[in-house]
Enzyme design. Sequence first.
Site, mmCIF file in Angstrom:
data_model
loop_
_atom_site.group_PDB
_atom_site.id
_atom_site.type_symbol
_atom_site.label_atom_id
_atom_site.label_comp_id
_atom_site.label_asym_id
_atom_site.label_seq_id
_atom_site.Cartn_x
_atom_site.Cartn_y
_atom_site.Cartn_z
ATOM 1 N N TYR A 1 45.292 15.997 -12.224
ATOM 2 C CA TYR A 1 44.020 15.592 -12.808
ATOM 3 C C TYR A 1 44.296 14.571 -13.896
ATOM 4 O O TYR A 1 45.034 14.844 -14.848
ATOM 5 C CB TYR A 1 43.258 16.790 -13.409
ATOM 6 C CG TYR A 1 42.056 16.316 -14.193
ATOM 7 C CD1 TYR A 1 41.014 15.642 -13.543
ATOM 8 C CD2 TYR A 1 41.974 16.468 -15.565
ATOM 9 C CE1 TYR A 1 39.926 15.150 -14.247
ATOM 10 C CE2 TYR A 1 40.886 15.984 -16.282
ATOM 11 C CZ TYR A 1 39.872 15.330 -15.614
ATOM 12 O OH TYR A 1 38.795 14.832 -16.307
ATOM 13 N N ASN B 1 42.263 16.671 -21.411
ATOM 14 C CA ASN B 1 41.426 15.751 -22.190
ATOM 15 C C ASN B 1 40.354 16.455 -23.003
ATOM 16 O O ASN B 1 39.728 15.846 -23.854
ATOM 17 C CB ASN B 1 40.772 14.724 -21.259
ATOM 18 C CG ASN B 1 39.911 15.380 -20.196
ATOM 19 O OD1 ASN B 1 40.121 16.534 -19.834
ATOM 20 N ND2 ASN B 1 38.944 14.643 -19.702
ATOM 21 N N GLY C 1 -8.635 5.347 2.102
ATOM 22 C CA GLY C 1 -8.253 4.540 3.254
ATOM 23 C C GLY C 1 -7.510 3.279 2.853
ATOM 24 O O GLY C 1 -7.526 2.849 1.699
ATOM 25 N N ARG D 1 2.404 14.242 6.483
ATOM 26 C CA ARG D 1 3.266 14.633 7.610
ATOM 27 C C ARG D 1 4.741 14.754 7.219
ATOM 28 O O ARG D 1 5.532 15.310 7.959
ATOM 29 C CB ARG D 1 3.088 13.621 8.756
ATOM 30 C CG ARG D 1 1.742 13.747 9.454
ATOM 31 C CD ARG D 1 1.403 12.541 10.313
ATOM 32 N NE ARG D 1 0.906 11.401 9.514
ATOM 33 C CZ ARG D 1 0.517 10.233 10.024
ATOM 34 N NH1 ARG D 1 0.583 10.039 11.337
ATOM 35 N NH2 ARG D 1 0.085 9.270 9.237
ATOM 36 N N LEU E 1 0.854 -1.194 0.000
ATOM 37 C CA LEU E 1 0.000 0.000 0.000
ATOM 38 C C LEU E 1 0.886 1.239 0.000
ATOM 39 O O LEU E 1 1.606 1.495 0.967
ATOM 40 C CB LEU E 1 -0.905 0.001 1.237
ATOM 41 C CG LEU E 1 -1.737 -1.266 1.459
ATOM 42 C CD1 LEU E 1 -2.640 -1.098 2.688
ATOM 43 C CD2 LEU E 1 -2.567 -1.603 0.223
ATOM 44 N N ALA E 2 0.854 1.973 -1.087
ATOM 45 C CA ALA E 2 1.780 3.098 -1.228
ATOM 46 C C ALA E 2 1.116 4.297 -1.898
ATOM 47 O O ALA E 2 1.766 5.089 -2.565
ATOM 48 C CB ALA E 2 3.007 2.671 -2.023
ATOM 49 N N ALA E 3 -0.200 4.426 -1.702
ATOM 50 C CA ALA E 3 -0.910 5.515 -2.378
ATOM 51 C C ALA E 3 -1.088 6.744 -1.501
ATOM 52 O O ALA E 3 -1.438 7.811 -1.984
ATOM 53 C CB ALA E 3 -2.277 5.022 -2.853
ATOM 54 N N ALA F 1 54.347 15.190 -9.995
ATOM 55 C CA ALA F 1 53.396 16.039 -9.284
ATOM 56 C C ALA F 1 52.812 17.093 -10.219
ATOM 57 O O ALA F 1 53.453 17.532 -11.176
ATOM 58 C CB ALA F 1 54.091 16.716 -8.108
ATOM 59 N N ASN G 1 -0.725 -2.697 15.892
ATOM 60 C CA ASN G 1 -0.813 -3.238 14.537
ATOM 61 C C ASN G 1 0.380 -2.756 13.724
ATOM 62 O O ASN G 1 0.635 -1.560 13.607
ATOM 63 C CB ASN G 1 -2.133 -2.753 13.915
ATOM 64 C CG ASN G 1 -2.200 -3.022 12.416
ATOM 65 O OD1 ASN G 1 -1.563 -3.957 11.923
ATOM 66 N ND2 ASN G 1 -2.978 -2.205 11.715
HETATM 67 C C1 UD1 Z 1 -1.772 2.308 9.745
HETATM 68 C C2 UD1 Z 1 -2.804 1.406 10.418
HETATM 69 C C3 UD1 Z 1 -2.480 1.306 11.908
HETATM 70 C C4 UD1 Z 1 -1.079 0.765 12.073
HETATM 71 C C5 UD1 Z 1 -0.085 1.610 11.303
HETATM 72 C C6 UD1 Z 1 1.275 0.949 11.320
HETATM 73 C C7 UD1 Z 1 -4.861 1.732 9.159
HETATM 74 C C8 UD1 Z 1 -6.221 2.320 9.159
HETATM 75 N N1 UD1 Z 1 -4.116 1.969 10.239
HETATM 76 O O1 UD1 Z 1 -1.888 3.589 10.313
HETATM 77 O O2 UD1 Z 1 -3.396 0.449 12.564
HETATM 78 O O3 UD1 Z 1 -0.743 0.728 13.460
HETATM 79 O O4 UD1 Z 1 -0.480 1.755 9.931
HETATM 80 O O5 UD1 Z 1 2.254 1.782 10.781
HETATM 81 O O6 UD1 Z 1 -4.493 1.069 8.212
HETATM 82 N N2 UD1 Z 1 -2.626 4.065 2.008
HETATM 83 C C9 UD1 Z 1 -3.072 3.938 0.715
HETATM 84 N N3 UD1 Z 1 -4.254 4.477 0.378
HETATM 85 C C10 UD1 Z 1 -5.024 5.143 1.277
HETATM 86 C C11 UD1 Z 1 -4.557 5.279 2.597
HETATM 87 C C12 UD1 Z 1 -3.353 4.724 2.941
HETATM 88 O O7 UD1 Z 1 -2.393 3.343 -0.124
HETATM 89 O O8 UD1 Z 1 -6.111 5.599 0.881
HETATM 90 C C13 UD1 Z 1 -1.330 3.468 2.360
HETATM 91 C C14 UD1 Z 1 -0.313 4.495 2.787
HETATM 92 O O9 UD1 Z 1 0.477 4.900 1.678
HETATM 93 C C15 UD1 Z 1 0.516 3.720 3.811
HETATM 94 C C16 UD1 Z 1 -0.449 2.688 4.367
HETATM 95 O O10 UD1 Z 1 -1.525 2.622 3.479
HETATM 96 O O11 UD1 Z 1 1.605 3.041 3.227
HETATM 97 C C17 UD1 Z 1 -0.936 3.065 5.753
HETATM 98 O O12 UD1 Z 1 -1.480 4.347 5.720
HETATM 99 P P1 UD1 Z 1 -1.091 5.433 6.808
HETATM 100 O O13 UD1 Z 1 -1.885 6.652 6.552
HETATM 101 O O14 UD1 Z 1 0.366 5.573 6.903
HETATM 102 O O15 UD1 Z 1 -1.681 4.717 8.118
HETATM 103 P P2 UD1 Z 1 -1.240 4.918 9.611
HETATM 104 O O16 UD1 Z 1 -1.943 6.077 10.169
HETATM 105 O O17 UD1 Z 1 0.221 4.887 9.718
HETATM 106 CA CA CA Z 2 1.936 4.930 8.403
#
Ligand code: UD1
Ligand code: CA
Length: 503
Positions: A382, A402, A94, A29, A22-24, A396, A186
């Site tokens: 050089y 070049n 989410g 922050r 999950l990297a979206a 030296a 978690n």
């Molecule tokens: C999340 C967990 C939390 C856990 C923590 C660990 C949830 C709701 N909470 O919180 O329980 O303790 O990670 O680090 O998952 N992302 C998407 N799409 C979205 C939202 C998020 O791809 O719409 C990805 C983010 O890029 C990230 C990951 O999901 O890599 C988690 O999202 P983030 O907002 O970092 O969640 P945390 O608040 O850290």
């Molecule tokens: Ca996080």
Amino acid sequence: MTHAQPAPAPDPAPTVAAVVVLAAGQGTRMRSATPKVLHTLGGRSLVGHVLAAAEPLAAGTTVVVVGSGRDQVEEHLAQIAPSALPVVQEEQLGSGHAAAVALAAVPDLEGSVLVVNGDSPLLTSRTLAALVAAHDAAGSVFTVLTAEVDDPTGLGRIVRDGSGAPRAIVEERDATVEQRAIREVNAGVYVANAGTLRRVLSGLATDNAQGEQYLTDALAPLVAGGAPTAAVRADDPDDVLGCNDRVELAARRRTLNDRVLDALMRSGVTVVDPLTTWVDVTATVGRDAVLEPGTHLRGVTVVGDGAHVGPDTTLADTHVGDLATVLRTHAVGARIGPDASVGPFAYLRPGTDLGMGAKVGTFVETKNAQVGEGSKIPHLSYVGDATIGRGTNIGAATVFVNYDGVAKHHTTIGDHARTGADNMFVAPVTVGDGAYTAAGSVITSDVPPGAMAVARAPQRNVAGWVRRRRSGTPAADAAAAAESRSEAPREDPSGPSRADHDS
Ligand code: UD1
Ligand code: CA
């Protein structure tokens, strides 16, 4: 040669059908124009660390959910994980929504899927393998990785029932005071049966503090429905730490570096000052090598057995041979042969290749330069676009000229040559084996083997010039004194010098 990375998972390694990263998320922050998962530590991006940790799970399919800064993230993925499938989550609704989008992109997927947050750079393959093994052993349909931490602030809490079985994951913002006291959190790493996860994600609500579909909300309904679930604690709570802002990024970087250096030290590398020594996970260091304070080993850098690096040295994608010495040096894309010696204050640029026992000394810059076995460039030079044979000494303050303003040209110097100090080699030019060049020469044409090239104006002394043109200066006085001391001051017999009056 010991790799800086932690030991791989034990054999036979458990596997999953797919990995979903999950990297979206926007990573608000971080306050950055760069998407969060592209920030780097230890020589990899955040998402790169997660993918590397998941690699031994040998998933047939790897999906990366991208959204914020997706062009940049996709470009990065094409470089580091070209087989991974980027899937776009148009709106960041989410983590649960993100996982659902991923699964929708691979509709035929069956079996176990590892879902992992893209911002957990300290995850290890070993921890992931243990999680998958526990999931398999328990016959679970949804297993969450957890950790017992000192400060659970901001993280989802693991709520267990009286028998210790997991019941729910509660986000801090939605937690009761009682739940907030729980220190088991978690990790944001889950193994699930693909079909089960698909089904439960489709029913996720958004009735929480952030109005998002939480992946964490998948657990409770499965438990309520009587499905077998599990929560597995990581051995090392550091493994699960995420990275939400730059303070956390610095902390994760420090922890990762500590791990790398610990592994190196346990494998026989001396790290004189772990606080100021930074080694990427992609670097390797041989036994009995010494890393002095202020050493940075970046990228695919290899340091051989017994080599001595630093202090204050940065090596990027550089190979250092056994027993070589590299002192106060910056090197990029260079090869330093065994027993070679570099620095202090050397700059080795890409294409530098130093043979066994070669020497590049103080204030020397090299680029695209092959330097043969035992050859020396000791001072202030050089050397660009050059081939130097073996056993040759470069005087030296030599410049390999070049660049003619348009194109780069090559200089070749043979074996056992001796070039004088302050030479210019105006490329393209060749100096043969065993040839000499005189100090101060500007070498514009080839020098045959064994010849002595002299390419400088003959010297002319204008006698008495200082007395005539600079009379009354300390120089003139010194010259006069020297003349009077000599037996026969024949240069100018016309009158006594001031020194004569004084005596
Ligand atoms: C999340 C967990 C939390 C856990 C923590 C660990 C949830 C709701 N909470 O919180 O329980 O303790 O990670 O680090 O998952 N992302 C998407 N799409 C979205 C939202 C998020 O791809 O719409 C990805 C983010 O890029 C990230 C990951 O999901 O890599 C988690 O999202 P983030 O907002 O970092 O969640 P945390 O608040 O850290
Ligand atoms: Ca996080």
